[in-house]
Design an enzyme around this catalytic site. Structure first.
Site, PDB file in Angstrom:
ATOM      1  N   GLY A  65       0.839  -1.187   0.000  1.00 44.94           N
ATOM      2  CA  GLY A  65       0.000   0.000   0.000  1.00 44.94           C
ATOM      3  C   GLY A  65       0.876   1.240   0.000  1.00 44.94           C
ATOM      4  O   GLY A  65       2.028   1.196   0.453  1.00 44.94           O
ATOM      5  N   GLN A  70       2.833   9.878   1.555  1.00 49.80           N
ATOM      6  CA  GLN A  70       4.136   9.211   1.561  1.00 49.80           C
ATOM      7  C   GLN A  70       5.012   9.625   0.381  1.00 49.80           C
ATOM      8  O   GLN A  70       6.203   9.331   0.362  1.00 49.80           O
ATOM      9  CB  GLN A  70       3.964   7.683   1.574  1.00 49.80           C
ATOM     10  CG  GLN A  70       3.322   7.189   2.860  1.00 49.80           C
ATOM     11  CD  GLN A  70       3.227   5.678   2.873  1.00 49.80           C
ATOM     12  OE1 GLN A  70       2.283   5.106   2.335  1.00 49.80           O
ATOM     13  NE2 GLN A  70       4.225   5.023   3.455  1.00 49.80           N
ATOM     14  N   CYS A 123       5.901  -0.224   7.645  1.00 51.85           N
ATOM     15  CA  CYS A 123       5.459   0.927   6.851  1.00 51.85           C
ATOM     16  C   CYS A 123       6.651   1.407   6.033  1.00 51.85           C
ATOM     17  O   CYS A 123       7.764   1.510   6.569  1.00 51.85           O
ATOM     18  CB  CYS A 123       4.972   2.030   7.796  1.00 51.85           C
ATOM     19  SG  CYS A 123       4.468   3.536   6.935  1.00 51.85           S
ATOM     20  N   HIS A 165      -4.469   0.705   7.585  1.00 47.19           N
ATOM     21  CA  HIS A 165      -3.148   1.347   7.632  1.00 47.19           C
ATOM     22  C   HIS A 165      -3.081   2.518   6.644  1.00 47.19           C
ATOM     23  O   HIS A 165      -2.630   3.619   6.992  1.00 47.19           O
ATOM     24  CB  HIS A 165      -2.075   0.293   7.316  1.00 47.19           C
ATOM     25  CG  HIS A 165      -0.669   0.792   7.325  1.00 47.19           C
ATOM     26  ND1 HIS A 165       0.289   0.330   8.214  1.00 47.19           N
ATOM     27  CD2 HIS A 165      -0.039   1.705   6.546  1.00 47.19           C
ATOM     28  CE1 HIS A 165       1.434   0.956   7.975  1.00 47.19           C
ATOM     29  NE2 HIS A 165       1.260   1.788   6.960  1.00 47.19           N
ATOM     30  N   GLU A 166      -3.546   2.281   5.406  1.00 49.58           N
ATOM     31  CA  GLU A 166      -3.450   3.327   4.378  1.00 49.58           C
ATOM     32  C   GLU A 166      -4.433   4.466   4.653  1.00 49.58           C
ATOM     33  O   GLU A 166      -4.089   5.637   4.462  1.00 49.58           O
ATOM     34  CB  GLU A 166      -3.682   2.741   2.986  1.00 49.58           C
ATOM     35  CG  GLU A 166      -2.674   1.670   2.580  1.00 49.58           C
ATOM     36  CD  GLU A 166      -1.221   2.079   2.779  1.00 49.58           C
ATOM     37  OE1 GLU A 166      -0.898   3.273   2.612  1.00 49.58           O
ATOM     38  OE2 GLU A 166      -0.399   1.206   3.119  1.00 49.58           O
TER      39      GLU A 166
HETATM   40 NI    NI Z   1       2.557   3.009   5.867  1.00 50.49          NI
END
Ligand code: NI
Length: 211
Positions: A65, A70, A123, A165-166
């Site tokens: 992901g 990010q 991550c 998480h995303e």
């Molecule tokens: Ni992450």
């Protein structure tokens, strides 16, 4: 168009020239700022090029992901894709099945039931580390896809973890905020614990509780 939208388009235009975008690391404010909803700030071609870039970057990492913050963009878009695990035990214990490439636009999730499952996760923005996070086993996912079609589905097992998480990234939340801190591992220890299908041995050895 607001100034912010034009700044966003400029940032996207610069990024999509790259084969792979640099992945922002924890400590960068963009990972904590939250995001603006996507509401047509990009035209169709710009959005398609951004999604391609995010997908290339996720696959190259490799990861399952990637959220726009990010790569430095405060926009509520994420891509997910999981080819699935290499071994059957992990598939079974973590309920990790192949999850086809998806684009999540303005996603949100709500837990379904109160069952929580705890596993090691990592991550791309917290390079080299892994930790145990208890998350809802099943969530209701809502939002849009890249064509503007509604997402409205129940997701369970490992794909539910990826979605949580995303989506958290888009709210400025990192797994570090939810991690069982005694489980945190880096270097060979991260590799060791993350490669075990269940964190039971890690919980005993490191001294933390599982749900
Ligand atoms: Ni992450």
């Amino acid at each position: 168009m607001s100034v912010d939208a034009s700044r966003l388009r400029d940032a996207v235009a610069r990024l999509v020239e790259l084969d792979v975008a640099p992945i922002v690391q924890a400590g960068d404010p963009v990972l904590r700022a939250g995001t603006v909803c996507y509401d047509g700030q990009l035209d169709d071609a710009e959005l398609a090029r951004l999604i391609d870039l995010m997908t290339r970057t996720m696959r190259a990492a490799p990861g399952v992901g990637l959220a726009a913050p990010q790569i430095g963009l405060p926009l509520a878009i994420a891509v997910v894709e999981d080819p699935g695990p290499e071994d059957d035990e992990t598939a079974q214990v973590r309920e990790r099945i192949a999850y086809p490439h998806r684009v999540l636009v303005n996603p949100r999730y709500t837990p379904v039931g109160d069952e929580k499952v705890a596993f090691y996760e990592g991550c791309l923005s917290v390079q080299g580390w892994a930790g145990v996070v208890a998350r809802a086993r099943t969530v209701h996912l809502e939002g849009l896809d890249e064509r503007g079609n509604a997402l409205d589905e129940e997701v369970t097992g490992w794909p539910a973890r990826i979605v949580q998480h995303e989506t958290d990234h888009l709210l400025g939340v990192l797994y570090l905020d939810k991690v069982e801190t005694r489980s945190l591992a880096t270097g060979t220890a991260a590799h060791r614990w993350a490669s075990e299908s269940h964190p039971l041995a890690a919980a005993r050895a490191l001294g933390f509780e599982l749900p």
